[in-house]
Write an enzyme that holds these catalytic residues in place. Structure first.
Site, mmCIF file in Angstrom:
data_model
loop_
_atom_site.group_PDB
_atom_site.id
_atom_site.type_symbol
_atom_site.label_atom_id
_atom_site.label_comp_id
_atom_site.label_asym_id
_atom_site.label_seq_id
_atom_site.Cartn_x
_atom_site.Cartn_y
_atom_site.Cartn_z
ATOM 1 N N ARG A 21 0.832 -1.207 0.000
ATOM 2 C CA ARG A 21 0.000 0.000 0.000
ATOM 3 C C ARG A 21 0.867 1.258 0.000
ATOM 4 O O ARG A 21 1.874 1.334 0.717
ATOM 5 C CB ARG A 21 -0.949 0.005 1.202
ATOM 6 C CG ARG A 21 -1.921 -1.156 1.134
ATOM 7 C CD ARG A 21 -3.172 -0.977 1.959
ATOM 8 N NE ARG A 21 -3.940 -2.212 1.925
ATOM 9 C CZ ARG A 21 -4.758 -2.569 0.936
ATOM 10 N NH1 ARG A 21 -4.954 -1.760 -0.096
ATOM 11 N NH2 ARG A 21 -5.385 -3.727 0.965
ATOM 12 N N ASP A 22 0.447 2.243 -0.815
ATOM 13 C CA ASP A 22 1.148 3.517 -0.844
ATOM 14 C C ASP A 22 0.969 4.216 0.508
ATOM 15 O O ASP A 22 -0.125 4.212 1.087
ATOM 16 C CB ASP A 22 0.590 4.401 -1.981
ATOM 17 C CG ASP A 22 1.512 5.556 -2.298
ATOM 18 O OD1 ASP A 22 2.135 5.548 -3.378
ATOM 19 O OD2 ASP A 22 1.618 6.488 -1.455
ATOM 20 N N ILE A 23 2.026 4.818 0.992
ATOM 21 C CA ILE A 23 2.000 5.462 2.312
ATOM 22 C C ILE A 23 1.142 6.738 2.307
ATOM 23 O O ILE A 23 0.652 7.154 3.363
ATOM 24 C CB ILE A 23 3.450 5.726 2.789
ATOM 25 C CG1 ILE A 23 3.534 5.794 4.295
ATOM 26 C CG2 ILE A 23 4.047 6.950 2.125
ATOM 27 C CD1 ILE A 23 4.961 5.670 4.833
ATOM 28 N N VAL A 79 10.392 8.193 -6.671
ATOM 29 C CA VAL A 79 11.194 7.025 -6.298
ATOM 30 C C VAL A 79 11.654 6.370 -7.602
ATOM 31 O O VAL A 79 10.828 5.937 -8.415
ATOM 32 C CB VAL A 79 10.383 6.027 -5.439
ATOM 33 C CG1 VAL A 79 11.244 4.815 -5.095
ATOM 34 C CG2 VAL A 79 9.872 6.699 -4.156
ATOM 35 N N HIS A 134 7.903 1.153 -10.702
ATOM 36 C CA HIS A 134 6.680 0.800 -9.964
ATOM 37 C C HIS A 134 5.473 1.229 -10.761
ATOM 38 O O HIS A 134 5.524 2.189 -11.511
ATOM 39 C CB HIS A 134 6.658 1.458 -8.580
ATOM 40 C CG HIS A 134 6.806 2.954 -8.586
ATOM 41 N ND1 HIS A 134 8.033 3.577 -8.680
ATOM 42 C CD2 HIS A 134 5.895 3.948 -8.540
ATOM 43 C CE1 HIS A 134 7.870 4.885 -8.658
ATOM 44 N NE2 HIS A 134 6.572 5.152 -8.594
ATOM 45 N N HIS A 146 1.469 2.330 -10.096
ATOM 46 C CA HIS A 146 0.427 2.661 -9.122
ATOM 47 C C HIS A 146 -0.875 1.994 -9.575
ATOM 48 O O HIS A 146 -1.264 2.127 -10.743
ATOM 49 C CB HIS A 146 0.163 4.172 -9.100
ATOM 50 C CG HIS A 146 1.309 5.018 -8.647
ATOM 51 N ND1 HIS A 146 1.356 5.618 -7.400
ATOM 52 C CD2 HIS A 146 2.445 5.406 -9.282
ATOM 53 C CE1 HIS A 146 2.462 6.337 -7.292
ATOM 54 N NE2 HIS A 146 3.147 6.232 -8.419
HETATM 55 P P1 AMP Z 1 6.173 8.187 -7.730
HETATM 56 O O1 AMP Z 1 5.830 9.597 -7.340
HETATM 57 O O2 AMP Z 1 5.447 7.691 -8.958
HETATM 58 O O3 AMP Z 1 7.675 7.985 -7.796
HETATM 59 O O4 AMP Z 1 5.592 7.267 -6.571
HETATM 60 C C1 AMP Z 1 6.256 7.007 -5.388
HETATM 61 C C2 AMP Z 1 5.189 6.664 -4.386
HETATM 62 O O5 AMP Z 1 5.817 6.043 -3.287
HETATM 63 C C3 AMP Z 1 4.428 7.884 -3.835
HETATM 64 O O6 AMP Z 1 3.033 7.763 -4.155
HETATM 65 C C4 AMP Z 1 4.685 7.807 -2.328
HETATM 66 O O7 AMP Z 1 3.550 8.153 -1.556
HETATM 67 C C5 AMP Z 1 5.079 6.349 -2.144
HETATM 68 N N1 AMP Z 1 5.916 6.080 -0.989
HETATM 69 C C6 AMP Z 1 6.998 6.782 -0.571
HETATM 70 N N2 AMP Z 1 7.536 6.194 0.514
HETATM 71 C C7 AMP Z 1 6.788 5.084 0.777
HETATM 72 C C8 AMP Z 1 6.838 4.061 1.778
HETATM 73 N N3 AMP Z 1 7.788 4.030 2.743
HETATM 74 N N4 AMP Z 1 5.886 3.098 1.752
HETATM 75 C C9 AMP Z 1 4.927 3.103 0.802
HETATM 76 N N5 AMP Z 1 4.823 4.037 -0.177
HETATM 77 C C10 AMP Z 1 5.741 5.007 -0.179
#
Ligand code: AMP
Ligand code: ZN
Length: 117
Positions: free
Chosen positions: A34-36, A99, A103, A105
């Site tokens: 799950r996204d944080i 990140v 990945h 979403h």
């Molecule tokens: P992006 O902006 O497409 O690179 O997506 C990165 C996603 O990672 C964002 O939606 C963040 O909310 C999510 N994220 C960052 N840190 C964590 C974490 N520790 N656990 C889960 N999701 C995270």
């Protein structure tokens, strides 16, 4: 080497279990958690264990894993009871990627805007 874990990568640390995550599915080559900061009632990220900076580079190097990522995204949607959902691959900082480990979403559970942005 391509695909090797990167010590400064948040998602590599999640794969290694060094940072906790709410894991919803796991295969030998992918992980879904799950996204944080959820943007919808269902907001799950599906990642390859292997480190590639974005989805296109993953697909170029390891097309089978890229395919598995999509299949797993569909399984997540099924598990969550979604028949409509959106898959997003942000690629590059200018598109909102924060990140730099590939990945997808999986977003669903609310009415999603009909446009692309
Ligand atoms: P992006 O902006 O497409 O690179 O997506 C990165 C996603 O990672 C964002 O939606 C963040 O909310 C999510 N994220 C960052 N840190 C964590 C974490 N520790 N656990 C889960 N999701 C995270
Ligand atoms: Zn990584």
């Amino acid at each position: 080497m391509a695909g090797e874990p990167q010590s400064d990568c948040l998602f590599c640390k999640i794969v290694a279990g060094e940072i906790p995550a709410t894991v919803v599915r796991k295969t030998e080559r992918t992980l879904a958690f799950r996204d944080i900061h959820p943007q919808a009632p269902t907001h799950v990220l599906v990642i390859p264990h292997a480190h590639y900076p974005n989805a296109a580079e993953l697909a170029a190097a390891e097309p089978e894993i890229a395919g598995e990522l999509l299949a797993e995204a569909g399984e997540v949607a099924k598990d969550e009871g979604l028949d409509s959902y959106r898959l997003i691959f942000n690629t590059g900082a200018g598109a909102g990627q924060t990140v730099f480990h590939a990945h997808v979403h999986v977003l669903g559970g609310r009415t999603l805007h009909e446009g692309l942005v």
